[in-house]
Scaffold this active site. Sequence first.
Site, short mmCIF file in Angstrom:
data_model
loop_
_atom_site.label_atom_id
_atom_site.label_comp_id
_atom_site.label_asym_id
_atom_site.label_seq_id
_atom_site.Cartn_x
_atom_site.Cartn_y
_atom_site.Cartn_z
N HIS A 24 11.55 0.06 26.83
CA HIS A 24 10.79 1.29 26.61
C HIS A 24 9.47 1.06 25.86
O HIS A 24 9.17 1.65 24.83
CB HIS A 24 11.63 2.43 26.01
CG HIS A 24 12.29 2.18 24.68
ND1 HIS A 24 11.65 1.63 23.59
CD2 HIS A 24 13.55 2.47 24.26
CE1 HIS A 24 12.49 1.61 22.57
NE2 HIS A 24 13.64 2.08 22.96
N HIS A 78 26.06 4.73 17.75
CA HIS A 78 24.70 5.17 18.08
C HIS A 78 24.67 5.65 19.54
O HIS A 78 25.22 5.01 20.42
CB HIS A 78 23.78 3.95 17.89
CG HIS A 78 22.33 4.18 18.19
ND1 HIS A 78 21.73 5.41 18.12
CD2 HIS A 78 21.35 3.30 18.53
CE1 HIS A 78 20.44 5.26 18.43
NE2 HIS A 78 20.19 4.00 18.69
N GLU A 80 21.95 6.11 21.55
CA GLU A 80 20.92 5.65 22.48
C GLU A 80 21.58 4.86 23.62
O GLU A 80 22.54 4.12 23.42
CB GLU A 80 19.85 4.79 21.76
CG GLU A 80 18.60 4.68 22.61
CD GLU A 80 17.37 4.17 21.85
OE1 GLU A 80 17.48 3.79 20.67
OE2 GLU A 80 16.29 4.15 22.48
N ASP A 82 21.25 2.32 25.47
CA ASP A 82 21.53 0.88 25.57
C ASP A 82 22.88 0.55 24.92
O ASP A 82 23.40 -0.55 25.12
CB ASP A 82 20.40 0.03 24.98
CG ASP A 82 19.92 0.48 23.62
OD1 ASP A 82 20.07 1.67 23.29
OD2 ASP A 82 19.38 -0.36 22.88
N HIS A 145 18.19 4.37 13.44
CA HIS A 145 16.92 5.00 13.59
C HIS A 145 16.98 6.31 14.39
O HIS A 145 15.92 6.88 14.73
CB HIS A 145 15.93 4.02 14.26
CG HIS A 145 16.26 3.74 15.73
ND1 HIS A 145 15.33 3.90 16.71
CD2 HIS A 145 17.39 3.37 16.36
CE1 HIS A 145 15.85 3.60 17.89
NE2 HIS A 145 17.10 3.27 17.70
N ASP A 164 21.76 -0.61 15.47
CA ASP A 164 20.48 -1.29 15.74
C ASP A 164 19.95 -2.07 14.52
O ASP A 164 19.17 -3.01 14.70
CB ASP A 164 19.41 -0.26 16.13
CG ASP A 164 19.49 0.12 17.60
OD1 ASP A 164 19.79 -0.75 18.43
OD2 ASP A 164 19.23 1.29 17.91
N TYR A 191 11.27 -6.80 15.84
CA TYR A 191 12.19 -5.67 16.04
C TYR A 191 11.99 -4.63 14.93
O TYR A 191 11.89 -3.43 15.17
CB TYR A 191 13.61 -6.23 16.04
CG TYR A 191 14.68 -5.24 16.39
CD1 TYR A 191 15.12 -5.11 17.70
CD2 TYR A 191 15.27 -4.45 15.42
CE1 TYR A 191 16.12 -4.21 18.03
CE2 TYR A 191 16.26 -3.55 15.73
CZ TYR A 191 16.69 -3.44 17.04
OH TYR A 191 17.68 -2.55 17.35
N HIS A 224 22.12 -5.74 18.81
CA HIS A 224 21.26 -6.62 19.61
C HIS A 224 21.15 -7.98 18.92
O HIS A 224 21.01 -8.05 17.70
CB HIS A 224 19.84 -6.08 19.74
CG HIS A 224 19.72 -4.76 20.42
ND1 HIS A 224 19.84 -4.61 21.79
CD2 HIS A 224 19.45 -3.52 19.94
CE1 HIS A 224 19.67 -3.32 22.09
NE2 HIS A 224 19.44 -2.65 20.99
FE1 FEO Z 1 18.49 2.63 19.32
FE2 FEO Z 1 19.38 -0.38 20.66
O1 FEO Z 1 19.16 1.48 20.60
#
Ligand code: FEO
Length: 395
Positions: A24, A78, A80, A82, A145, A164, A191, A224
């Site tokens: 993104h 989370h 989001e 991903d 976040h 994250d 990051y 990640h």
């Molecule tokens: Fe906030 Fe890795 O997604």
Amino acid sequence: MRPIEIAKDVYWVGAIDWNIRDFHGYSTYQGTTYNAYLLMDEKITLIDTVKKEFADEMISSIGHLIDPKKIDQVISNHTEMDHSGGLPRIMHRIGEDKPIYCSQMGFKNLSKHYHQKWNLRSVENGGELSIGKRTLTFLETRMLHWPDSMFTYIKGENILFSSDAFGQHYAGLERFDDEIGEAIMPHALKYFANILLLYAPLILKLVDRVKEIGLAIDMICPDHGIIWRKEPGKIISSYVEWSLQRPKRKALVVYDTMWHSTEIMANAIVDSLGQEGVDARPMHLRTCHRSDIMAEIMDAAAVIMGSPTLNNGLFPTVSDFLTYMKGLRPQNKKGAAFGSYGWSGDAVKLINKEMEAMKFELIDPGLRIHYVPDEEGIKACHELGKKIAAALPSQ
Ligand code: FEO
């Protein structure tokens, strides 16, 4: 990928995305991973999932350990996509009525994303869940976040599943900090600069809170990149350092150019800064990705922005970058603007306005040069460089 046991009966069951290059709008030259974790206990518990496209890979990885149907519950740290994108596939596989534990905002956000009648159960900040031998504690980390973000912590084993936070976009076969060493730090910094910088004050508060409650941390498992097991304290202290945004004697000259005039100015300013002992470099906005520039900005005391005036406005890449940087709210920065123009010459004024909105301290009203810089123009760029250098910290 096969599962990897990261602690006794705790498995990484994530996926490696070797090929993603744009996350993104963040450049991921070395791919990324989506980390999911399986806790083998009386209640078999999956913590987070993977991006939708990798859901089957995660299920296949889990299949090396158990029949995925045996998963009793899921924790979603989370929303989001991903990390939650694999939920529809995994819930379909294990049974739509199995509980999904999440924060109160996670409850709302998962509902808004997936519109399913899942058995969502919101947990309290500090709430606990026994899964057999282990007790999990949930720590709300709102706006780190997303509003739904939370951490899950295994008491006793001192393992923190940090969503994250403390992550890196890095695809590799290494799973741990001790397998990759210092080479991971630039990925962690980038990051932070692109995902978390905006929330730096909250990070400092969170670290204080963790210290206050005396949370022992032996391993940090982000969503990640690599897992911090050798030196979890190192990434925490790096986050504190990065959050403080202490400026160095460093300036970035970020610019775009149409017919090289603004480029000539950029290079002359950098040359002058270098002569004054400033760590300086030009960053052309169609050569350097905005997310790489943000990583460089982290410890810079000054951001010097250059734009030609195009159709009475900013060059589009300069607008793009200013919008991106403004969203991430870097602190403690000084700034100045420059650019070549043909007629209206509004670009410098427009950059100044954006910098003021970001609370940058303007070192100079800005330097405009009509068309192509001549000897006088180059001299003016050198003077601007000297003025900027004089405004920077000595180290
Ligand atoms: Fe906030 Fe890795 O997604």
